[in-house]
Design an enzyme around this catalytic site. Structure first.
Site, mmCIF file in Angstrom:
data_model
loop_
_atom_site.group_PDB
_atom_site.id
_atom_site.type_symbol
_atom_site.label_atom_id
_atom_site.label_comp_id
_atom_site.label_asym_id
_atom_site.label_seq_id
_atom_site.Cartn_x
_atom_site.Cartn_y
_atom_site.Cartn_z
ATOM 1 N NE ARG A 147 -1.903 -4.398 -15.686
ATOM 2 C CZ ARG A 147 -1.303 -3.681 -14.734
ATOM 3 N NH1 ARG A 147 -1.413 -4.028 -13.476
ATOM 4 N NH2 ARG A 147 -0.569 -2.630 -15.062
ATOM 5 C CE LYS A 167 2.927 3.009 -9.148
ATOM 6 N NZ LYS A 167 2.778 1.987 -10.194
ATOM 7 C CG ASN A 168 2.641 4.429 -13.184
ATOM 8 O OD1 ASN A 168 3.309 3.685 -12.458
ATOM 9 N ND2 ASN A 168 1.329 4.356 -13.247
ATOM 10 C CG ASP A 223 -3.832 4.189 -12.834
ATOM 11 O OD1 ASP A 223 -2.691 4.469 -13.226
ATOM 12 O OD2 ASP A 223 -4.371 3.083 -13.036
ATOM 13 C CB CYS A 247 -2.267 -8.178 -12.684
ATOM 14 S SG CYS A 247 -2.571 -6.639 -11.827
ATOM 15 N NE ARG A 307 3.208 -2.580 -6.482
ATOM 16 C CZ ARG A 307 2.772 -3.160 -7.585
ATOM 17 N NH1 ARG A 307 1.832 -4.075 -7.514
ATOM 18 N NH2 ARG A 307 3.259 -2.841 -8.760
#
Ligand code: EPZ
Length: 417
Positions: free
Chosen positions: A121, A22-23, A304, A116, A396
């Site tokens: 952030r 995803k990133n 993460d 967030c 997500r």
């Protein structure tokens, strides 16, 4: 809001295929703004964030559609330079269109990402870099309004490594006049993937993956056709799932080289891991050993993966100290894990996890993407039934996650509410 129900106690067995990262896909989609024409991105995961980015690019006047795991983008006509709050509030990564829009059109108006769950952030480092390259920045009504008749190269030092900050400025510098140096740049594999995609468009970039990246501006870029790397965080999540259930799982279509720090840590807890260049076999031990971690920028232990590793340590033998150095509020999964019987105390940026014999299934609530994953892992290992609420966080970042776990033998189902 859908829920996920898990009957714990099954040892996971079998093969699972990792989706695209995803990133990596998100910045590469944004990079397609830089080259006029039809771009194709391969190995794109089917996730809400990807759809959101596609809709945002559509709002800018680009064509976008998904064919299986291929994203097809048409960027001949950019008809808007604005990324509205409605998009940015659902996905912070929308800020990745700021640099490319400015470099392509000379102007960009992007909503400031709100707060967030995991931390403030800010994006001050993104803005600092654009100003150094000659952009005039106006912050008003919750928007960043950037203008630049001509962007020029600059030496930009990041006070702290920022992944999307490095990505935004690397993309911008590809069309700036002269040479740009990004110093103390982020080194994540997704940065390297974006650099490779940009080079395939005709960009001149050296040093991606190290803390000093040199970009020489060019007059224009062609559209891209690029295949995204596998998702290292999804890989780490399935490694942990096998470890926490004493399972025996083979992970296909992954890149072990992108998960080295995590694989080393798992081995220290007693997990058996063997791998070649694209497949990992992982076996969970009868008894896990507690180990400490500190999250750091790549190649350190990834933030993460902090929540997933914490779930594992809740049933390890001993005490584990888990320090979160990247975000100021990334322990929201702790309260939920404690509802399942975990013994965790937080003092500042460090959580002390005392291993218990077993977790008990309970109703729990997902609070952010990776916290949701840690609750699934805990539910897989717990005695009894766990019901996870607000799983939209999960959708997500994880493609078809319950189907993948079901395929490994987990008793897991989605409850449509
Ligand atoms: C990226 O977020 C990832 N998102 C995050 O993944 C990941 O957790 C994070 O990098 C850290 O690895 C994407 O790539 C889309 P940062 P990003 O800028 O770029 C501070 C997930 O789970 N900072 O590297 O927003 C910031 O507050 C998500 O997929 C500034 O102070 O993170 C943080 O403390 C969650 N000013 C630290 O740097 C800035 O201008 C690292 O943030 C920018 C960042």
């Amino acid at each position: 809001m859908d829920k996920i129900e898990i009957e714990g106690g099954t040892r996971l067995k079998g093969n699972v295929k990792i989706s695209g990262a995803k990133n990596a896909a998100l910045p590469v989609m944004a990079a397609s703004i830089l080259g006029s024409g039809e771009s194709t991105i391969l190995n794109v995961p089917l996730l809400r964030d990807i759809t959101t980015m596609g809709k945002l690019l559509g709002h800018l006047g680009m064509g976008y559609h998904l064919e299986d795991d291929e994203a097809i983008l048409q960027s001949e006509n950019i008809t808007s330079i604005e990324a509205p709050y409605d998009f940015v509030k659902t996905m912070r990564a929308s800020v990745l269109v700021l640099g490319p829009l400015l470099a392509r059109t000379g102007e960009a108006k992007v909503s400031l990402p709100g707060g967030c769950a995991i931390g403030a952030r800010p994006i001050n480092l993104h803005i600092m870099g654009l100003q150094k390259m000659g952009a005039k920045i106006l912050l008003s009504d919750g928007y960043i309004h950037a203008k630049a008749k001509k962007l020029h190269g600059a030496t930009i030092y990041f006070d702290m490594p920022t992944v999307t900050g490095t990505e935004n400025l690397m993309m911008t510098a590809t069309l700036a006049e002269g040479e740009t140096l990004l110093e103390n740049a982020a080194c994540e594999p997704e940065i390297v993937d974006l650099a490779n995609a940009l080079v395939s468009m005709g960009a001149n970039i050296e040093g991606a993956g190290t803390s000093i990246i040199k970009i020489k501006g060019v007059s224009g870029l062609r559209p891209l056709r690029y295949r995204i790397i596998p998702d290292r965080i999804e890989t780490g999540t399935f490694l942990t799932a096998a470890a926490i259930t004493e399972g025996d799982v083979t992970i296909d279509n992954c890149n072990p080289g992108h998960a080295e720090s995590f694989i080393s840590k798992l081995k220290e807890t007693g997990v058996q891991i063997r791998h070649n260049s694209s497949t990992i076999n992982v076996r969970g031990p009868l008894q896990l050993k507690s180990e400490d971690i500190k999250t750091m920028p790549h190649p350190g232990f990834p933030t993460d993966m902090q929540a997933q590793f914490m779930a594992l340590m809740t049933i390890a033998d001993g005490t584990s100290l888990i320090t979160e150095n990247i975000f100021e509020n990334r322990f929201m999964h702790v309260a939920e894990l404690k509802r399942m019987g975990a013994d965790i105390k937080i003092e500042g940026a460090t959580a002390t996890v005392k291993g218990v014999d077993f977790l008990k299934g309970a109703p729990v609530m997902a609070t952010d993407l990776r916290a949701s994953a840690s609750l699934i892992l805990a539910g897989l290992a717990a005695k009894g039934t766990t019901v996870i609420d607000r799983v939209y966080h999960l959708d997500r970042g994880y493609e078809k996650i319950e189907a993948k776990f079901e395929q490994l033998g987990a008793k897991i189902k989605r409850i449509k509410v």
